[in-house]
Design a protein around this motif. Structure first.
Motif, PDB file in Angstrom:
ATOM      1  N   SER A 192      -9.484  25.962 -25.209  1.00  0.00           N
ATOM      2  CA  SER A 192     -10.537  26.460 -24.318  1.00  0.00           C
ATOM      3  C   SER A 192     -10.423  25.991 -22.876  1.00  0.00           C
ATOM      4  CB  SER A 192     -11.903  26.048 -24.880  1.00  0.00           C
ATOM      5  OG  SER A 192     -11.995  24.625 -24.958  1.00  0.00           O
ATOM      6  N   GLY A 193      -9.323  25.347 -22.512  1.00  0.00           N
ATOM      7  CA  GLY A 193      -9.207  24.857 -21.146  1.00  0.00           C
ATOM      8  C   GLY A 193      -9.225  25.983 -20.123  1.00  0.00           C
ATOM      9  N   GLU A 194     -10.025  25.817 -19.060  1.00  0.00           N
ATOM     10  CA  GLU A 194     -10.088  26.806 -17.983  1.00  0.00           C
ATOM     11  C   GLU A 194      -8.821  26.685 -17.131  1.00  0.00           C
ATOM     12  OE1 GLU A 194     -11.823  30.012 -16.154  1.00  0.00           O
ATOM     13  OE2 GLU A 194     -12.607  28.890 -17.885  1.00  0.00           O
ATOM     14  N   PRO A 195      -8.023  27.758 -17.028  1.00  0.00           N
ATOM     15  CA  PRO A 195      -6.732  27.655 -16.327  1.00  0.00           C
ATOM     16  C   PRO A 195      -6.876  27.173 -14.886  1.00  0.00           C
ATOM     17  CG  PRO A 195      -6.910  29.739 -17.508  1.00  0.00           C
ATOM     18  CD  PRO A 195      -8.268  29.105 -17.549  1.00  0.00           C
ATOM     19  N   LEU A 196      -6.008  26.259 -14.514  1.00  0.00           N
ATOM     20  CA  LEU A 196      -5.954  25.760 -13.142  1.00  0.00           C
ATOM     21  C   LEU A 196      -4.773  26.406 -12.409  1.00  0.00           C
ATOM     22  CD1 LEU A 196      -6.489  21.920 -13.744  1.00  0.00           C
ATOM     23  CD2 LEU A 196      -8.173  23.564 -12.909  1.00  0.00           C
ATOM     24  N   PRO A 197      -4.896  26.584 -11.110  1.00  0.00           N
ATOM     25  CA  PRO A 197      -3.791  27.181 -10.339  1.00  0.00           C
ATOM     26  C   PRO A 197      -2.694  26.162 -10.041  1.00  0.00           C
ATOM     27  CG  PRO A 197      -5.616  26.682  -8.872  1.00  0.00           C
ATOM     28  CD  PRO A 197      -6.095  26.339 -10.270  1.00  0.00           C
ATOM     29  N   ILE A 198      -2.058  25.664 -11.088  1.00  0.00           N
ATOM     30  CA  ILE A 198      -0.997  24.685 -10.912  1.00  0.00           C
ATOM     31  C   ILE A 198       0.287  25.222 -11.548  1.00  0.00           C
ATOM     32  CG2 ILE A 198      -2.449  22.632 -10.751  1.00  0.00           C
ATOM     33  CD1 ILE A 198      -2.080  22.171 -13.707  1.00  0.00           C
ATOM     34  N   GLU A 199       1.392  24.952 -10.906  1.00  0.00           N
ATOM     35  CA  GLU A 199       2.690  25.368 -11.414  1.00  0.00           C
ATOM     36  C   GLU A 199       3.578  24.150 -11.581  1.00  0.00           C
ATOM     37  OE1 GLU A 199       4.480  28.363  -9.052  1.00  0.00           O
ATOM     38  OE2 GLU A 199       2.838  29.802  -9.279  1.00  0.00           O
ATOM     39  N   ALA A 200       4.448  24.208 -12.557  1.00  0.00           N
ATOM     40  CA  ALA A 200       5.367  23.099 -12.799  1.00  0.00           C
ATOM     41  C   ALA A 200       6.415  23.047 -11.696  1.00  0.00           C
ATOM     42  CB  ALA A 200       6.052  23.268 -14.155  1.00  0.00           C
ATOM     43  N   PRO A 201       6.799  21.856 -11.248  1.00  0.00           N
ATOM     44  CA  PRO A 201       7.907  21.746 -10.300  1.00  0.00           C
ATOM     45  C   PRO A 201       9.190  22.284 -10.925  1.00  0.00           C
ATOM     46  CG  PRO A 201       6.724  19.655 -10.529  1.00  0.00           C
ATOM     47  CD  PRO A 201       6.255  20.546 -11.629  1.00  0.00           C
TER      48      PRO A 201
END
Length: 343
Positions: free
Chosen positions: A31-40
């Motif tokens: 249920s985690g709300e997606p964050l605008p983060i991308e993997a390096p």
């Protein structure tokens, strides 16, 4: 090749394939709300293992199907096999081919605890900084989130970072789990099953003004938000847990994993590995060393892939026509590990 395969072990990057992964089964949705983060992007740790181009670490259909089963079912992949069979390289190969970025790595030792993988809290550093602030300004009380607050002293570990709710799964390598204390495999059960964990230090202050969401550092060195002290994943990470088979794991952990046993690379896999590190044609140029390396299998001798790569690298500096010297160097470096050196 079966169309359902997301990871195909072909060694060529194809980041679009991960987008074709269907939704997980209901019992593996989080249920985690997606964050605008991308993997390096992948780093030197991957390129060191994969070479200038990714080798073909997997050749047989059974292994490919088990790897893809772990992707589809959002289950950890428990990879066992002899040292040098490519267990940890597998995680880097999947990240490279599917464009999942830098591999998060958690090397396990006998003292490793679950919290080491989740997060670290520098309470002493926080206390020291608070004392310095009071010395500079006796009227100073507490700390402001503008200066970082408690978030400055919390850093997510590799497992904690892998569970951040990104839109795409991260690749996490839990290396040599069989070296751990007897309690760690059991401690992992709840986190791997629920896809979340709590940070008590943040839970305790979540009801204070301005403290509901705190930004902490992750394993990639970025500031990421944690709300109410809880981290819940959105896309479950592709978790590779490796073991050299030195111990048995509890049944509840095995039930939650997909088990893959890797054999040491031979024939096409071995040739692909050599070419990945030494370029096209390297397998043919060093055919004699590959043949000598694999001959020991028939005699039950223990040799690791690193020995072959070391021998090929070093013999390149011996004159090509000096076959005697070349063979001497190769014999020294590829001596079976279960054979005692002569005095």
């Amino acid at each position: 090749m079966d169309d359902w395969l997301i990871y195909r072990g072909q060694g060529q990057p194809d980041p679009e394939r991960i987008g074709r992964l269907p939704d997980p089964p209901r019992w593996r949705r989080f249920s985690g709300e997606p964050l605008p983060i991308e993997a390096p992007p992948i780093d030197h740790s991957s390129t060191r293992r994969l070479g200038t181009r990714a080798p073909l670490p997997i050749q047989d259909d059974e292994a490919l199907q088990l790897i893809n089963a772990a992707l589809y079912l959002r289950r950890p992949l428990l990879v066992t096999g002899e040292p040098g069979s490519g267990k940890s390289t597998l995680a880097h190969a999947v990240a490279h081919e599917l464009g999942l970025g830098r591999v998060l790595q958690w090397p396990i030792v006998s003292r490793s605890e679950l919290r080491d993988g989740l997060y670290a809290y520098d309470a002493i550093g926080r206390l020291h900084d608070a004392q310095l602030s009071r010395e500079r300004d006796p009227r100073h009380e507490g700390e402001s989130e503008d200066g970082g607050g408690i978030g400055r002293y919390i850093r997510l570990g590799p497992l904690g970072t892998a569970l951040l709710p990104g839109g795409r799964p991260r690749v996490l390598l839990i290396d040599e789990l069989d070296k751990s204390d007897i309690d760690l495999p059991n401690d992992l059960l709840n986190v791997l099953e629920e896809g979340e964990f709590r940070i008590p230090e943040l839970e305790r202050i979540a009801d204070r003004p301005g403290q509901r969401t705190v930004h902490v550092l992750d394993e990639d060195g970025r500031r990421v938000p944690v709300t109410e002290g809880r981290v819940t994943c959105h896309a479950f990470p592709f978790v590779v847990m490796t073991s050299n088979g030195e111990r048995d794991f509890p049944a509840p952990l095995l039930r939650r994993c997909i088990h893959l046993k890797l054999e040491p690379p031979r024939n096409e896999r071995l040739a692909a590995l050599v070419q990945a590190h030494f370029g096209d044609g390297a397998a043919e140029d060093h055919h004699d060393l590959l043949e000598s390396f694999t001959e020991g299998d028939h005699n039950g001798e223990l040799r690791l892939t690193d020995q072959l790569l070391n021998a090929i690298f070093l013999t390149q500096f011996a004159a090509r026509e000096d076959h005697v010297r070349r063979e001497e160097i190769a014999d020294l470096l590829m001596r079976p590990l279960d054979q005692r050196p002569q005095r």
